[in-house]
Scaffold this active site. Structure first.
Site, mmCIF file in Angstrom:
data_model
loop_
_atom_site.group_PDB
_atom_site.id
_atom_site.type_symbol
_atom_site.label_atom_id
_atom_site.label_comp_id
_atom_site.label_asym_id
_atom_site.label_seq_id
_atom_site.Cartn_x
_atom_site.Cartn_y
_atom_site.Cartn_z
ATOM 1 N N PRO A 10 -15.710 14.144 -30.588
ATOM 2 C CA PRO A 10 -14.758 14.556 -31.634
ATOM 3 C C PRO A 10 -14.171 16.017 -31.416
ATOM 4 C CG PRO A 10 -16.777 14.135 -32.557
ATOM 5 C CD PRO A 10 -17.005 13.688 -31.157
ATOM 6 N N ASN A 11 -12.900 16.310 -31.663
ATOM 7 C CA ASN A 11 -12.178 17.408 -31.419
ATOM 8 C C ASN A 11 -12.070 18.043 -30.170
ATOM 9 O OD1 ASN A 11 -11.752 17.611 -34.404
ATOM 10 N ND2 ASN A 11 -13.926 17.828 -34.509
ATOM 11 N N ARG A 18 -8.128 24.710 -29.443
ATOM 12 C CA ARG A 18 -9.190 24.852 -30.432
ATOM 13 C C ARG A 18 -10.119 26.051 -30.199
ATOM 14 N NH1 ARG A 18 -14.437 20.999 -30.433
ATOM 15 N NH2 ARG A 18 -15.791 21.606 -32.162
ATOM 16 N N TYR A 23 -14.229 28.150 -26.868
ATOM 17 C CA TYR A 23 -14.205 26.900 -26.035
ATOM 18 C C TYR A 23 -13.545 27.175 -24.505
ATOM 19 C CZ TYR A 23 -16.876 24.666 -29.826
ATOM 20 O OH TYR A 23 -17.407 24.080 -30.748
ATOM 21 N N ASN A 76 -20.522 14.622 -23.615
ATOM 22 C CA ASN A 76 -20.467 15.741 -24.600
ATOM 23 C C ASN A 76 -20.353 15.205 -26.070
ATOM 24 O OD1 ASN A 76 -20.025 17.985 -26.390
ATOM 25 N ND2 ASN A 76 -18.687 18.964 -24.891
ATOM 26 N N ALA A 79 -19.861 17.466 -32.222
ATOM 27 C CA ALA A 79 -20.380 17.655 -33.498
ATOM 28 C C ALA A 79 -21.584 16.220 -33.609
ATOM 29 C CB ALA A 79 -19.636 17.915 -34.588
ATOM 30 N N GLU A 100 -26.265 14.851 -21.375
ATOM 31 C CA GLU A 100 -25.873 15.318 -22.572
ATOM 32 C C GLU A 100 -25.492 16.661 -21.899
ATOM 33 O OE1 GLU A 100 -28.676 16.723 -25.290
ATOM 34 O OE2 GLU A 100 -27.111 18.008 -26.508
ATOM 35 N N HIS A 102 -22.856 20.415 -23.033
ATOM 36 C CA HIS A 102 -22.002 21.163 -23.913
ATOM 37 C C HIS A 102 -21.263 22.225 -23.141
ATOM 38 C CE1 HIS A 102 -23.835 19.140 -27.115
ATOM 39 N NE2 HIS A 102 -24.786 19.270 -26.337
ATOM 40 N N ARG A 109 -25.834 29.643 -31.366
ATOM 41 C CA ARG A 109 -24.677 29.639 -32.218
ATOM 42 C C ARG A 109 -25.287 29.286 -33.677
ATOM 43 N NH1 ARG A 109 -19.899 25.800 -30.226
ATOM 44 N NH2 ARG A 109 -18.999 26.724 -32.033
HETATM 45 C C1 DQA Z 1 -19.797 21.331 -28.340
HETATM 46 C C2 DQA Z 1 -20.935 22.151 -29.320
HETATM 47 C C3 DQA Z 1 -20.727 21.500 -30.553
HETATM 48 O O1 DQA Z 1 -21.578 22.080 -31.508
HETATM 49 C C4 DQA Z 1 -19.451 21.445 -31.277
HETATM 50 O O2 DQA Z 1 -19.414 20.617 -32.355
HETATM 51 C C5 DQA Z 1 -18.369 20.862 -30.319
HETATM 52 C C6 DQA Z 1 -18.478 21.255 -28.832
HETATM 53 C C7 DQA Z 1 -19.706 22.050 -26.849
HETATM 54 O O3 DQA Z 1 -19.274 21.691 -26.045
HETATM 55 O O4 DQA Z 1 -19.983 23.300 -26.788
HETATM 56 O O5 DQA Z 1 -17.443 20.161 -30.700
HETATM 57 O O6 DQA Z 1 -20.179 20.091 -28.031
#
Ligand code: DQA
Length: 147
Positions: A10-11, A18, A23, A76, A79, A100, A102, A109
């Site tokens: 998501p997002n 964003r 990011y 990835n 959240a 996994e 990120h 963070r």
């Molecule tokens: C994320 C880190 C997560 O905490 C966050 O909610 C994201 C992006 C990252 O790629 O750093 O949406 O997965």
């Protein structure tokens, strides 16, 4: 050709807009294009399928489908990383390795981000290196011996 799934949660469709100070400036499309180029140059045995979904169920469906024709998944979960036991179960249920990733270092963070409920069932994790978290995961899958 060996297929890998690059799965984003998501997002992450908003990458580039964003919080670019957190990011980065790459859009999701640019990230996917750069990964395709990376694979062409460094791991031509792989072909990438890229998917992004905001919904947990769509991510579960993608993981379940990947088990039929992919050698591994670079994931990835965004959240959902921090609380989705449904995604954790899906990863555990499929026989292929899921890595996994990120963009950011989730341990540096907010406190809630330092919890990953999927980590234990993933084959490896890479974080805090932006696009390179993904290429590290691809390198890992290329070097991993089939189990
Ligand atoms: C994320 C880190 C997560 O905490 C966050 O909610 C994201 C992006 C990252 O790629 O750093 O949406 O997965």
């Amino acid at each position: 050709m060996v297929k890998l799934l690059i799965l984003n949660g998501p997002n992450l469709n908003l990458l580039g807009n964003r919080l670019p100070e957190i990011y980065g400036a790459l859009t999701l499309k640019q990230l996917q294009q750069q990964l395709a180029q990376y694979v062409q140059t460094h791991h031509p045995q792989f072909t990438l399928t890229c998917l992004q979904a905001n919904c947990e169920g769509a991510l579960i469906d993608a993981l379940q489908a990947a088990r039929l024709d992919c050698a591994g998944v670079v994931f990835n979960p965004a959240a959902y990383t921090h609380y989705s036991y449904a995604l954790r179960d899906a990863i555990e249920a499929i026989a292929i390795p899921v890595v996994e990733v990120h963009l950011t270092d989730i341990d540096q963070r907010e406190d809630f981000r330092s919890i990953s409920v999927v980590r234990e069932v993933c084959a490896a994790h890479f974080q805090g290196r932006g696009l390179q978290s993904y290429t590290d995961a691809i390198d890992y899958l290329a070097e991993r011996k089939p189990s």
